[in-house]
Design a protein around this motif. Sequence first.
Motif, PDB file in Angstrom:
ATOM      1  N   VAL A  85      -5.341 -13.430   1.935  1.00  0.00           N
ATOM      2  CA  VAL A  85      -4.135 -12.721   1.506  1.00  0.00           C
ATOM      3  C   VAL A  85      -3.824 -11.611   2.507  1.00  0.00           C
ATOM      4  CG1 VAL A  85      -3.128 -11.272  -0.318  1.00  0.00           C
ATOM      5  CG2 VAL A  85      -4.597 -13.224  -0.920  1.00  0.00           C
ATOM      6  N   GLU A  86      -2.570 -11.444   2.834  1.00  0.00           N
ATOM      7  CA  GLU A  86      -2.161 -10.396   3.755  1.00  0.00           C
ATOM      8  C   GLU A  86      -1.574  -9.211   3.004  1.00  0.00           C
ATOM      9  OE1 GLU A  86       0.542 -11.779   6.684  1.00  0.00           O
ATOM     10  OE2 GLU A  86      -0.855 -13.224   7.575  1.00  0.00           O
ATOM     11  N   VAL A  87      -1.760  -8.027   3.590  1.00  0.00           N
ATOM     12  CA  VAL A  87      -1.048  -6.851   3.083  1.00  0.00           C
ATOM     13  C   VAL A  87       0.435  -7.080   3.359  1.00  0.00           C
ATOM     14  CG1 VAL A  87      -0.670  -4.373   3.357  1.00  0.00           C
ATOM     15  CG2 VAL A  87      -2.999  -5.297   3.470  1.00  0.00           C
ATOM     16  N   ALA A  88       1.252  -7.013   2.311  1.00  0.00           N
ATOM     17  CA  ALA A  88       2.679  -7.308   2.483  1.00  0.00           C
ATOM     18  C   ALA A  88       3.407  -6.193   3.216  1.00  0.00           C
ATOM     19  CB  ALA A  88       3.324  -7.544   1.119  1.00  0.00           C
ATOM     20  N   GLY A  89       2.891  -4.978   3.120  1.00  0.00           N
ATOM     21  CA  GLY A  89       3.525  -3.846   3.777  1.00  0.00           C
ATOM     22  C   GLY A  89       2.943  -2.554   3.239  1.00  0.00           C
ATOM     23  N   ALA A  90       3.429  -1.423   3.746  1.00  0.00           N
ATOM     24  CA  ALA A  90       2.881  -0.135   3.329  1.00  0.00           C
ATOM     25  C   ALA A  90       3.888   0.970   3.578  1.00  0.00           C
ATOM     26  CB  ALA A  90       1.583   0.155   4.074  1.00  0.00           C
TER      27      ALA A  90
ATOM     28  N   LEU B  45       0.848  -1.196   0.000  1.00  0.00           N
ATOM     29  CA  LEU B  45       0.000   0.000   0.000  1.00  0.00           C
ATOM     30  C   LEU B  45       0.883   1.246   0.000  1.00  0.00           C
ATOM     31  CD1 LEU B  45      -2.516  -1.066   2.829  1.00  0.00           C
ATOM     32  CD2 LEU B  45      -2.486  -1.759   0.410  1.00  0.00           C
ATOM     33  N   ILE B  46       0.492   2.246  -0.779  1.00  0.00           N
ATOM     34  CA  ILE B  46       1.217   3.519  -0.821  1.00  0.00           C
ATOM     35  C   ILE B  46       0.241   4.643  -0.475  1.00  0.00           C
ATOM     36  CG2 ILE B  46       2.601   5.114  -2.194  1.00  0.00           C
ATOM     37  CD1 ILE B  46       3.988   2.481  -1.776  1.00  0.00           C
ATOM     38  N   GLY B  47       0.500   5.307   0.651  1.00  0.00           N
ATOM     39  CA  GLY B  47      -0.361   6.408   1.092  1.00  0.00           C
ATOM     40  C   GLY B  47      -0.840   6.238   2.508  1.00  0.00           C
ATOM     41  N   ALA B  48      -1.155   5.012   2.912  1.00  0.00           N
ATOM     42  CA  ALA B  48      -1.654   4.743   4.266  1.00  0.00           C
ATOM     43  C   ALA B  48      -1.460   3.263   4.567  1.00  0.00           C
ATOM     44  CB  ALA B  48      -3.123   5.128   4.386  1.00  0.00           C
ATOM     45  N   GLY B  49      -1.613   2.902   5.860  1.00  0.00           N
ATOM     46  CA  GLY B  49      -1.516   1.519   6.267  1.00  0.00           C
ATOM     47  C   GLY B  49      -0.095   1.161   6.728  1.00  0.00           C
ATOM     48  N   PRO B  50       0.114  -0.094   7.101  1.00  0.00           N
ATOM     49  CA  PRO B  50      -0.844  -1.190   6.971  1.00  0.00           C
ATOM     50  C   PRO B  50      -1.916  -1.235   8.052  1.00  0.00           C
ATOM     51  CG  PRO B  50       1.176  -2.021   7.946  1.00  0.00           C
ATOM     52  CD  PRO B  50       1.433  -0.575   7.599  1.00  0.00           C
ATOM     53  N   GLY B  51      -1.677  -0.577   9.213  1.00  0.00           N
ATOM     54  CA  GLY B  51      -2.669  -0.582  10.287  1.00  0.00           C
ATOM     55  C   GLY B  51      -3.614   0.601  10.180  1.00  0.00           C
TER      56      GLY B  51
ATOM     57  N   ARG C 198     -11.033   3.376   3.128  1.00  0.00           N
ATOM     58  CA  ARG C 198     -10.427   2.617   2.027  1.00  0.00           C
ATOM     59  C   ARG C 198      -9.568   1.483   2.574  1.00  0.00           C
ATOM     60  NH1 ARG C 198      -8.855   7.682  -2.137  1.00  0.00           N
ATOM     61  NH2 ARG C 198     -11.039   8.232  -2.518  1.00  0.00           N
ATOM     62  N   LEU C 199      -8.832   1.782   3.637  1.00  0.00           N
ATOM     63  CA  LEU C 199      -7.966   0.769   4.235  1.00  0.00           C
ATOM     64  C   LEU C 199      -8.789  -0.373   4.823  1.00  0.00           C
ATOM     65  CD1 LEU C 199      -5.142  -0.160   4.981  1.00  0.00           C
ATOM     66  CD2 LEU C 199      -5.240   1.330   6.998  1.00  0.00           C
ATOM     67  N   ILE C 200      -9.905  -0.042   5.462  1.00  0.00           N
ATOM     68  CA  ILE C 200     -10.788  -1.091   6.002  1.00  0.00           C
ATOM     69  C   ILE C 200     -11.249  -2.012   4.880  1.00  0.00           C
ATOM     70  CG2 ILE C 200     -13.097  -1.503   6.964  1.00  0.00           C
ATOM     71  CD1 ILE C 200     -12.669   1.000   8.709  1.00  0.00           C
ATOM     72  N   GLY C 201     -11.700  -1.418   3.771  1.00  0.00           N
ATOM     73  CA  GLY C 201     -12.185  -2.230   2.653  1.00  0.00           C
ATOM     74  C   GLY C 201     -11.097  -3.084   2.035  1.00  0.00           C
ATOM     75  N   ILE C 202      -9.907  -2.524   1.878  1.00  0.00           N
ATOM     76  CA  ILE C 202      -8.781  -3.278   1.314  1.00  0.00           C
ATOM     77  C   ILE C 202      -8.468  -4.496   2.183  1.00  0.00           C
ATOM     78  CG2 ILE C 202      -6.284  -3.211   0.904  1.00  0.00           C
ATOM     79  CD1 ILE C 202      -6.724  -0.196   0.141  1.00  0.00           C
ATOM     80  N   ARG C 203      -8.335  -4.259   3.492  1.00  0.00           N
ATOM     81  CA  ARG C 203      -7.979  -5.338   4.413  1.00  0.00           C
ATOM     82  C   ARG C 203      -9.069  -6.411   4.450  1.00  0.00           C
ATOM     83  NH1 ARG C 203      -4.270  -3.948   8.801  1.00  0.00           N
ATOM     84  NH2 ARG C 203      -5.717  -4.973  10.230  1.00  0.00           N
ATOM     85  N   GLU C 204     -10.339  -5.986   4.378  1.00  0.00           N
ATOM     86  CA  GLU C 204     -11.437  -6.956   4.400  1.00  0.00           C
ATOM     87  C   GLU C 204     -11.386  -7.864   3.175  1.00  0.00           C
ATOM     88  OE1 GLU C 204     -15.201  -5.069   4.764  1.00  0.00           O
ATOM     89  OE2 GLU C 204     -14.930  -4.522   6.876  1.00  0.00           O
ATOM     90  N   ALA C 205     -11.227  -7.270   1.981  1.00  0.00           N
ATOM     91  CA  ALA C 205     -11.238  -8.064   0.752  1.00  0.00           C
ATOM     92  C   ALA C 205     -10.031  -8.996   0.677  1.00  0.00           C
ATOM     93  CB  ALA C 205     -11.273  -7.136  -0.465  1.00  0.00           C
ATOM     94  N   LEU C 206      -8.861  -8.483   1.039  1.00  0.00           N
ATOM     95  CA  LEU C 206      -7.676  -9.338   1.020  1.00  0.00           C
ATOM     96  C   LEU C 206      -7.797 -10.437   2.071  1.00  0.00           C
ATOM     97  CD1 LEU C 206      -4.764  -6.747   0.582  1.00  0.00           C
ATOM     98  CD2 LEU C 206      -5.843  -8.177  -1.173  1.00  0.00           C
ATOM     99  N   GLY C 207      -8.262 -10.062   3.259  1.00  0.00           N
ATOM    100  CA  GLY C 207      -8.407 -11.047   4.332  1.00  0.00           C
ATOM    101  C   GLY C 207      -9.378 -12.154   3.968  1.00  0.00           C
ATOM    102  N   ALA C 208     -10.496 -11.789   3.298  1.00  0.00           N
ATOM    103  CA  ALA C 208     -11.485 -12.788   2.894  1.00  0.00           C
ATOM    104  C   ALA C 208     -10.893 -13.775   1.891  1.00  0.00           C
ATOM    105  CB  ALA C 208     -12.714 -12.103   2.293  1.00  0.00           C
ATOM    106  N   ALA C 209      -9.873 -13.340   1.151  1.00  0.00           N
ATOM    107  CA  ALA C 209      -9.209 -14.222   0.175  1.00  0.00           C
ATOM    108  C   ALA C 209      -7.998 -14.922   0.773  1.00  0.00           C
ATOM    109  CB  ALA C 209      -8.791 -13.400  -1.048  1.00  0.00           C
TER     110      ALA C 209
END
Length: 357
Positions: free
Chosen positions: A223-228, A190-196, A210-221
Motif C-alpha cells: 500500500v502506498e501513502v496517498a499523500g500528506a 498523513l497529517i503533520g509530516a510526510g510523505p517523504g 514515526r514516518l519510517i514505521g508508517i511507510r514500512e508497514a504500508l509498503g510491506a502490505a
Amino acid sequence: MSPRRVTLADVAKAAGVSRTTASLVLSGRGRELRISQDVEQRVLRAAERLQYRPNIVSVGLRTGTSRTIGFVSDTVATSRLAGDMIKGALEAARDRGFMLFIGETEGDAELERLLLQAMQDRQVDGLILASMFTRTIKVPKAITAVPAVLLNALPEQPTPLPAVLPDEVEAGRTAARALLDAGHREGIYLIGAGPGLRDVPRESVAAVERLIGIREALGAAGVEVAGARTCPDWQPEHGFAATRDLLGAIRPRALICFNDRIAMGAYQALDDAGLAVPGDVSVVSFDDHPIASWIRPKLTSVALPHDELGRRAVDVLFTEIGRDHAGPDRVGEVHRVPMHLRSRESITPPPGVESAG
C-alpha cells in the motif's frame, strides 16, 4: 526554636553502649562483628524511640554515595503529560531508597550548565538529562563527570551515554497496521509530516521515526501513502488548516495524524466538511493525550509510555552507576520503550470491506 536533631551519640547513650557499637549496629554490621543480640536490640529500640535518622551527608562522605539522583529537563516538569516521566523516575528511585533532585532549564543552555554543576556539587550519584519532545541534543561536557543517561533525547555526536526513548518506529508501524487490519488499502493520507522523510518538522526525531514505521508497514502490505500535509507545529489549529487544505483537493478514506492535537484539529475540519469519523474517514494518531478519550468519537492512538520511560531511565542509570568507567570510544546503547495501541472508536472498515481484525 527548632528541636535538636537526634545524634548517634544520643542513641548510644540511651542504649548504654559506645558510639562505635551503635554505629555498627545501625549500619547493619552488628552480627558481622559479633555484637550480641541483646545489645543490638537495645540500640535498635533506642533509635526507634528517639526517632533517630542518620545524617545523610556524613553517610555519603563515609560510603561515597549520597543516595540521590539529579533529574534535569527542559520543560518536562511543567508539562502535564510528560510529567509522568518524572513520576515514573521518582517511583523507581524511591524503590531503591534514592531521592530525585529535579531542575528545569526551559531550554536555556547556561541555566542547564548551572543546574548540572549544582547537582554535582551536591554529589548526586547519577544524572538524567531529559527532553519534553524526542529530539537530538548537544550533550553538555559537564554531564560526563558522573554516571548519566539521556531520556527522550539522542546525542548530536557519538557519546558514551546511553539513551532511553519511546520506540517511535514501531509506533508508526502500529498506527499503519491499525488501518490495514480494518481493511484500508487506498486513500490513506498523513497529517503533520510526510510523505517523504525530508518532509518533517525541524529537529523532530519522533516525526522521522514515526514516518519510517508508517511507510514500512504500508509498503510491506503493498500500500502506498496517498499523500500528506505537513504542519509547522503539532497543534490543533495546524491540524485543522492542513486537513482543510487536503479536503479542498481530495476525499481521503483514512488519516494518520502525527499526534492527538493535530487529530483534534482534523476532526474539526472533517466536521466542517460534513464528513463523519469514522463512517466517512477513519483516523489514527499518536501520544494518547487525554484529549484522545475526551473528543467524540474517542480517538484511537498509539500511546507514549511516559511513566515507563522515567522508570527505565532510572534502571539504566543504576546499570551505569555499577559499571566500570568506559573509555572515550564507547558509544552508549539506545534503549527503546514500546508504545501500545489504544483502540477506541475512530477506525472502521471502508464501505464493502470486512475488517481483518
